[in-house]
Motif scaffolding. Structure first.
Motif, mmCIF file in Angstrom:
data_model
loop_
_atom_site.group_PDB
_atom_site.id
_atom_site.type_symbol
_atom_site.label_atom_id
_atom_site.label_comp_id
_atom_site.label_asym_id
_atom_site.label_seq_id
_atom_site.Cartn_x
_atom_site.Cartn_y
_atom_site.Cartn_z
ATOM 1 N N GLY A 101 118.061 24.299 -10.183
ATOM 2 C CA GLY A 101 118.873 24.842 -11.133
ATOM 3 C C GLY A 101 119.307 24.280 -12.458
ATOM 4 N N ALA A 102 118.393 22.692 -12.307
ATOM 5 C CA ALA A 102 118.847 21.486 -12.729
ATOM 6 C C ALA A 102 118.209 22.085 -14.537
ATOM 7 N N LEU A 103 117.056 22.726 -14.536
ATOM 8 C CA LEU A 103 116.158 22.640 -15.501
ATOM 9 C C LEU A 103 116.545 24.116 -16.247
ATOM 10 N N ASN A 104 116.363 24.010 -17.969
ATOM 11 C CA ASN A 104 116.151 25.661 -18.243
ATOM 12 C C ASN A 104 114.429 25.405 -18.950
ATOM 13 N N TYR A 105 114.143 26.278 -18.134
ATOM 14 C CA TYR A 105 112.071 26.604 -18.638
ATOM 15 C C TYR A 105 111.896 28.249 -19.021
ATOM 16 N N ASN A 106 111.168 28.006 -19.573
ATOM 17 C CA ASN A 106 110.652 29.579 -20.072
ATOM 18 C C ASN A 106 110.037 30.350 -19.114
ATOM 19 N N SER A 107 109.461 31.500 -19.195
ATOM 20 C CA SER A 107 108.460 31.956 -18.212
ATOM 21 C C SER A 107 106.965 32.465 -18.317
ATOM 22 N N VAL A 108 106.272 33.193 -18.020
ATOM 23 C CA VAL A 108 104.622 33.898 -18.517
ATOM 24 C C VAL A 108 105.391 34.327 -17.031
ATOM 25 N N ALA A 109 104.611 35.719 -17.563
ATOM 26 C CA ALA A 109 104.409 36.741 -16.880
ATOM 27 C C ALA A 109 103.326 37.143 -16.097
ATOM 28 N N CYS B 120 105.489 30.149 -14.140
ATOM 29 C CA CYS B 120 105.434 31.720 -13.633
ATOM 30 C C CYS B 120 104.986 32.016 -12.400
ATOM 31 N N ASP B 121 106.070 32.572 -12.027
ATOM 32 C CA ASP B 121 106.262 33.806 -10.971
ATOM 33 C C ASP B 121 105.016 33.924 -9.780
ATOM 34 N N GLY B 122 103.812 34.201 -10.047
ATOM 35 C CA GLY B 122 102.543 34.842 -9.760
ATOM 36 C C GLY B 122 102.676 36.215 -8.757
ATOM 37 N N PRO B 123 102.063 36.530 -7.667
ATOM 38 C CA PRO B 123 101.194 35.509 -7.142
ATOM 39 C C PRO B 123 100.277 35.221 -7.897
ATOM 40 N N SER B 124 99.627 35.552 -9.077
ATOM 41 C CA SER B 124 98.353 35.309 -9.359
ATOM 42 C C SER B 124 98.208 35.178 -11.108
ATOM 43 N N LEU B 125 97.864 34.298 -12.131
ATOM 44 C CA LEU B 125 98.081 34.461 -13.116
ATOM 45 C C LEU B 125 96.356 34.514 -13.664
ATOM 46 N N GLY C 140 91.248 33.462 -22.596
ATOM 47 C CA GLY C 140 91.518 32.702 -22.811
ATOM 48 C C GLY C 140 91.869 30.865 -23.038
ATOM 49 N N ASP C 141 92.449 30.475 -23.884
ATOM 50 C CA ASP C 141 92.381 29.163 -23.572
ATOM 51 C C ASP C 141 93.943 28.833 -23.843
ATOM 52 N N LEU C 142 94.424 28.232 -22.852
ATOM 53 C CA LEU C 142 95.316 27.357 -21.991
ATOM 54 C C LEU C 142 95.324 25.876 -22.798
ATOM 55 N N LYS C 143 96.733 25.759 -23.840
ATOM 56 C CA LYS C 143 97.041 24.664 -25.236
ATOM 57 C C LYS C 143 98.180 24.014 -24.283
ATOM 58 N N LEU C 144 98.403 23.084 -23.955
ATOM 59 C CA LEU C 144 99.894 22.418 -23.206
ATOM 60 C C LEU C 144 100.164 21.386 -24.846
ATOM 61 N N ASP C 145 101.455 21.664 -24.890
ATOM 62 C CA ASP C 145 101.729 20.623 -26.009
ATOM 63 C C ASP C 145 103.161 19.645 -25.727
ATOM 64 N N ASN C 146 103.100 18.669 -24.453
ATOM 65 C CA ASN C 146 103.529 18.227 -23.625
ATOM 66 C C ASN C 146 104.622 18.878 -22.929
ATOM 67 N N CYS C 147 103.803 19.733 -21.989
ATOM 68 C CA CYS C 147 103.779 20.766 -20.940
ATOM 69 C C CYS C 147 104.180 20.551 -19.911
ATOM 70 N N LEU C 148 105.129 20.128 -18.854
ATOM 71 C CA LEU C 148 104.695 20.738 -17.374
ATOM 72 C C LEU C 148 104.848 22.842 -17.284
ATOM 73 N N PHE C 149 103.747 22.603 -16.671
ATOM 74 C CA PHE C 149 103.645 24.360 -16.522
ATOM 75 C C PHE C 149 103.187 24.622 -14.633
ATOM 76 N N PHE C 150 103.885 24.484 -14.851
ATOM 77 C CA PHE C 150 104.307 25.458 -12.875
ATOM 78 C C PHE C 150 104.065 26.950 -12.606
ATOM 79 N N VAL C 151 102.853 27.049 -12.008
ATOM 80 C CA VAL C 151 102.204 28.405 -11.362
ATOM 81 C C VAL C 151 102.975 29.030 -9.692
ATOM 82 N N ASP C 152 103.525 29.116 -9.305
ATOM 83 C CA ASP C 152 103.929 29.385 -8.399
ATOM 84 C C ASP C 152 102.420 30.860 -7.671
ATOM 85 N N GLY C 153 101.709 30.485 -7.580
ATOM 86 C CA GLY C 153 100.558 31.377 -6.873
ATOM 87 C C GLY C 153 99.165 30.193 -7.720
ATOM 88 N N SER C 154 97.903 30.822 -7.511
ATOM 89 C CA SER C 154 97.137 31.035 -8.120
ATOM 90 C C SER C 154 96.524 31.717 -9.515
#
Length: 178
Positions: free
Chosen positions: A51-59, A74-79, A83-97
């Motif tokens: 719970g230390a980090l604030n983060y945004n979510s992707v459905a 992203c909570d998963g189970p899959s995303l 299209g394209d996945l563009k990162l701008d100094n981003c940590l993107f965590f996907v709990d699933g595939s």
């Protein structure tokens, strides 16, 4: 990319299978002495832990192009990103595939607890550098004749498969089979 590709190597403790139409610009060392591989603790990258980090979510489910910055989960189970996945100094965590039918570019890290598939690419710039960590299998695959490029670090605890992709950077495949 290095100007002198003679120093680029592929090293495997077991066999190495370079399929017809694929190439390694450098030396292939099969049945080489084992090297200790890095083992990332995937849970330590999860912004929901502690719970230390604030983060945004992707459905989860099917999404279009994604332009992400900061810390995203992203909570998963899959995303599936059509299209394209563009990162701008981003940590993107996907709990699933994760499946991306497009490019993965920009700067940052994508950490996936399941399998990861990238089915496309793009022309890259020198600023593109992505760390792609997959706890499951990692597939950089295009069934078209178009040759794509992934720039950065590709890491998998599963098996690594690439078809019609050039990896500029490095990859570590800590898989169960050759």
């Amino acid at each position: 990319p290095p100007e002198d590709l003679e120093n680029v190597k592929t090293k495997a403790a077991g066999g190495a299978n370079v399929l017809p139409g694929s190439s390694v610009d450098g030396e292939v060392r099969a049945y080489h002495d084992a090297t200790e591989l890095p083992h990332f603790e995937f849970a330590s990258y999860d912004p929901a832990n502690g719970g230390a980090l604030n983060y945004n979510s992707v459905a989860p489910g099917v999404q279009g192009d994604q332009d992400l910055s900061g810390v995203v989960r992203c909570d998963g189970p899959s995303l599936n990103i059509n299209g394209d996945l563009k990162l701008d100094n981003c940590l993107f965590f996907v709990d699933g595939s994760l499946t991306v039918t497009g490019s993965v570019r920009g700067s940052g890290a994508v950490v996936v607890t399941g399998s990861t598939t990238v089915n496309g690419g793009s022309a890259l710039t020198s600023a593109d550098s992505v760390a792609l960590l997959s706890k499951g299998d990692l597939n950089l695959v295009s069934n078209s004749a178009t040759k794509y490029t992934f720039q950065g670090l590709a890491y998998t605890r599963g098996n690594f498969r690439a078809k019609n992709f050039t990896v500029v950077g490095g990859f570590v495949a800590d898989g169960l089979s050759a």
